[in-house]
Each structure stands twice: as C-alpha cells, then as structure tokens.
Write an enzyme that holds these catalytic residues in place. Structure first.
Site, PDB file in Angstrom:
ATOM      1  N   VAL A  47      36.420  43.052  39.829  1.00  0.00           N
ATOM      2  CA  VAL A  47      36.612  42.499  38.496  1.00  0.00           C
ATOM      3  C   VAL A  47      35.666  41.334  38.221  1.00  0.00           C
ATOM      4  O   VAL A  47      35.350  41.022  37.063  1.00  0.00           O
ATOM      5  CB  VAL A  47      38.087  42.058  38.338  1.00  0.00           C
ATOM      6  CG1 VAL A  47      38.416  40.855  39.218  1.00  0.00           C
ATOM      7  CG2 VAL A  47      38.442  41.771  36.890  1.00  0.00           C
ATOM      8  N   LYS A  48      35.190  40.679  39.265  1.00  0.00           N
ATOM      9  CA  LYS A  48      34.374  39.476  39.095  1.00  0.00           C
ATOM     10  C   LYS A  48      32.981  39.760  38.535  1.00  0.00           C
ATOM     11  O   LYS A  48      32.293  38.828  38.095  1.00  0.00           O
ATOM     12  CB  LYS A  48      34.275  38.728  40.426  1.00  0.00           C
ATOM     13  CG  LYS A  48      35.603  38.191  40.933  1.00  0.00           C
ATOM     14  CD  LYS A  48      36.227  37.178  39.990  1.00  0.00           C
ATOM     15  CE  LYS A  48      37.465  36.532  40.593  1.00  0.00           C
ATOM     16  NZ  LYS A  48      38.049  35.493  39.727  1.00  0.00           N
ATOM     17  N   ASP A  49      32.569  41.035  38.530  1.00  0.00           N
ATOM     18  CA  ASP A  49      31.300  41.363  37.871  1.00  0.00           C
ATOM     19  C   ASP A  49      31.314  40.911  36.418  1.00  0.00           C
ATOM     20  O   ASP A  49      30.286  40.502  35.864  1.00  0.00           O
ATOM     21  CB  ASP A  49      31.069  42.878  37.892  1.00  0.00           C
ATOM     22  CG  ASP A  49      30.641  43.399  39.251  1.00  0.00           C
ATOM     23  OD1 ASP A  49      30.583  42.602  40.208  1.00  0.00           O
ATOM     24  OD2 ASP A  49      30.382  44.610  39.347  1.00  0.00           O
ATOM     25  N   ALA A  52      30.702  37.072  36.198  1.00  0.00           N
ATOM     26  CA  ALA A  52      29.380  36.704  36.709  1.00  0.00           C
ATOM     27  C   ALA A  52      28.308  37.009  35.671  1.00  0.00           C
ATOM     28  O   ALA A  52      27.466  36.152  35.353  1.00  0.00           O
ATOM     29  CB  ALA A  52      29.096  37.454  38.009  1.00  0.00           C
ATOM     30  N   THR A  79      33.486  36.932  43.592  1.00  0.00           N
ATOM     31  CA  THR A  79      32.624  36.305  42.589  1.00  0.00           C
ATOM     32  C   THR A  79      31.241  36.065  43.176  1.00  0.00           C
ATOM     33  O   THR A  79      30.222  36.264  42.505  1.00  0.00           O
ATOM     34  CB  THR A  79      33.222  34.976  42.093  1.00  0.00           C
ATOM     35  OG1 THR A  79      34.524  35.218  41.567  1.00  0.00           O
ATOM     36  CG2 THR A  79      32.354  34.349  41.015  1.00  0.00           C
TER      37      THR A  79
END
Length: 345
Positions: A47-49, A52, A79
């Site tokens: 999910v951190k894409d 970022a 992340t």
C-alpha cells in the site's frame, strides 16, 4: 495510472487500482459480505507505493526535489521499499532508517533497490537519539539537498489515500461499502479512506486495528497517550509508540487490539484457505474482523472492505517460517502445519 491493456512507461504507472476480492472461506461463519483490498498488487508489493509516489511528485511540483537529491525516511520496510523504487526510476538517492525488528529479507530488498539503510533499535523511546525517528532527522539535517518524507507527521500521507484508495473502494463496491477495517500505524491509509468515504456516506464505519504494545487505541478512546501501554511486540507496520498527526482520530469509529500470535495464525489461514499470500498486518486485519464480528458490528447487509497492506513474501522468515513461529511459542499452528517437503534421492 493506466489500465492493463496499455503499455506503461514505467512501473510507477502501475501504482493503485488494486483489486477488491471477495473473502469466502475465512469469513464463512460471519454475517455479512467481506472483501479484501489486496495492496500487494502494487508494483512495490504494498500500500505504501501510493504515498511514496504521491509525496515525491508533490515535492517535485513544488520545487523541493530535483534530480540527484536525496530522499530520507523512517520506515518499517514497506514505505522504504516504495521510496527506493520511486528513487530508482526517477534518479534520487534514498536513505532509510528502519527498526531492527524489520526482517532481514526486507532490509536486503531495500539495499537491492539502492537504498542506504540505518538499522535502529526498536525498544527505545521515540525521542531517544537512537530511535529511527531521531536518526532520520539527524541524517536530513546533515545531508545537503535532501527531503525528509516524515510519513507519521505528513498530511500528504492521508491526502494520497483520499485521492486513491478511498475513491477505488467507493467505485469498486458501487457505493455499497458499510465498513472498512484497516491496520493503523502512521494513520495515512485509514484516515484518507475514512475522509473520502464519510464524505460520500457519513454512516460508513471506519474500524481500526491496533497491536497490544501500542498506544493508539487508548489515545483514541481517552485523548491520553499512556506510556504504560507501550511494550515490545512482533507485528511490523501496526501500532505506534507515539501519536502520529497523519492519523485523523476523529474519523475512526473504533480501534480493536489484536495479539501477535492470533495475527500470525490468521495470515497463514488466508494463504491456506483463500490462496492469498499476504503479510503479517493482513493477518492482524482478519483477526480484527473476527473480533468486531464477535461484538456484533456486522449483519447480513454489511459490506465490509478489509485492507491487506502487503505481500507475504516479506515475512518468509517470520510468520511463514515454522522455526520462527515455534521460537515465539506460537505452537497452535503445528496442528495444521505447512505442507511437507520430501526429497527424492
């Protein structure tokens, strides 16, 4: 973001638009309809894409980030991986401070994408100079032409999900979503989704997941951050030993704490019963679903979206290792062990 009938210019075009998949076997005994938002379909496996790419592109637009500059961040691993991926494509140096409970696999993945990694002790106070927060701040101060993402205190963390995850959930459920269950650490995912969905329908319930050893649940309920709530735990990317301002506590209806052990079992259950190879926090989210169901939060008309943040590939040395599970005293799983391996000689 492009659809899969087009040629993409880079992996960054593949961020977002992750699938929503019905859960069948693991929720068979629960009232309601349950769907997994599988964030491991992002190119960086988590999910951190979303944050970022969004935060880096905002910094570019505002002139805060130029080719050859350095991105610095604190991270549990995901992340950092996403930032390293973005940095590799766009030509930025990436320096990361991670906690020592990050798996060796995660650290090696960060290094593989070219990130420089500082491993910091987990069991120190947030204001300790050895904490990954303070190490990242120091690195930012000492590194010319650098930006510090600071995801725990960056409002763009939340905004990224307002414009992506929240929109997708509303559209994929055709507005039928009644509950969202999401693990919480920085608070960006759950808060951004909550803000968008509650604007669409204020009756939607946003249900957080916290860890035993974290102070988020008590802070949400009392407004007091109680240091007595803080103690070591094993789940990565869940809970916090401080109050992140990226978390909008007013948008969250309830927090449920889960144990390290049950979260690990649920992760394996998802692999064995649904064929979903997801991470430790996904197991925590499924455990919370069961606990919320026990408290009567769902009925036959409920449409519950559960966020599965990352891939199981990052936990091969943890919940998918019989040796690690046994070392933690998580022995119940050995009644349903992983499939046997036989060597042909």
């Amino acid at each position: 973001m492009k659809n899969n009938t087009e040629i993409s210019d880079s992996v960054l075009d593949l961020v977002g638009n992750t699938p929503l998949v019905r859960l069948n076997k693991v929720t068979a005994n629960l009232e309601g309809n349950f769907y997994a938002k599988i964030e491991s379909f992002n190119p960086g496996d988590s999910v951190k894409d979303r944050i970022a790419l969004y935060i880096v592109e905002r910094a570019e637009q505002e002139g805060k980030l130029k080719p050859g500059d350095t991105i610095i961040e604190t991270t549990s691993g995901n992340t950092g991986f996403s930032l390293a991926m973005v940095g590799a494509v766009k030509g930025y140096k990436v320096v990361l401070a991670v906690k020592d409970k990050a798996t060796e696999d995660k650290i090696n993945m960060l290094r593989t994408l070219g990130a420089k990694v500082y491993v910091c002790p987990s069991e120190v106070a947030a204001d300790d100079p050895r904490s990954y927060y303070e190490v990242a701040k120091k690195l930012h101060k000492e590194t010319p032409n650098s930006i510090y993402i600071n995801q725990y205190f960056n409002a763009l963390n939340t905004t990224a999900h307002y414009f992506s995850s929240g929109v997708e959930i509303w559209e994929q459920t055709k507005g039928k979503v009644t509950h969202v269950v999401a693990a919480s650490a920085t608070g960006g995912t759950i808060s951004g989704i909550a803000r968008y969905l509650k604007e669409k329908n204020p009756q939607i319930k946003i249900l957080g997941v916290d860890a035993y050893g974290s102070g988020l649940q008590k802070y949400h309920e009392t407004g007091i951050f109680d240091k007595n709530e803080i103690f070591p735990y094993r789940i990565e990317g869940l809970g916090k030993n401080l109050v992140p301002t990226a978390m909008d506590f007013n948008l969250i209806d309830k927090f449920m704490k889960v144990t390290d052990e049950n979260a690990a079992y649920r992760g394996r259950e998802l692999a064995l019963q649904e064929g979903m190879f997801v991470g430790y926090t996904s197991g925590a989210a499924l455990e919370a679903v069961n606990l919320y169901a026990d408290e009567g939060y769902f009925d036959k008309n409920s449409h519950v979206v559960v966020i599965f943040p990352d891939s199981g590939s990052r936990y091969m040395g943890k919940i998918y290792s019989d040796q690690w599970m046994k070392a933690q005293g998580f022995t119940e799983i050995f009644e349903k062990p992983l499939a046997e391996v036989q060597y042909v000689k």
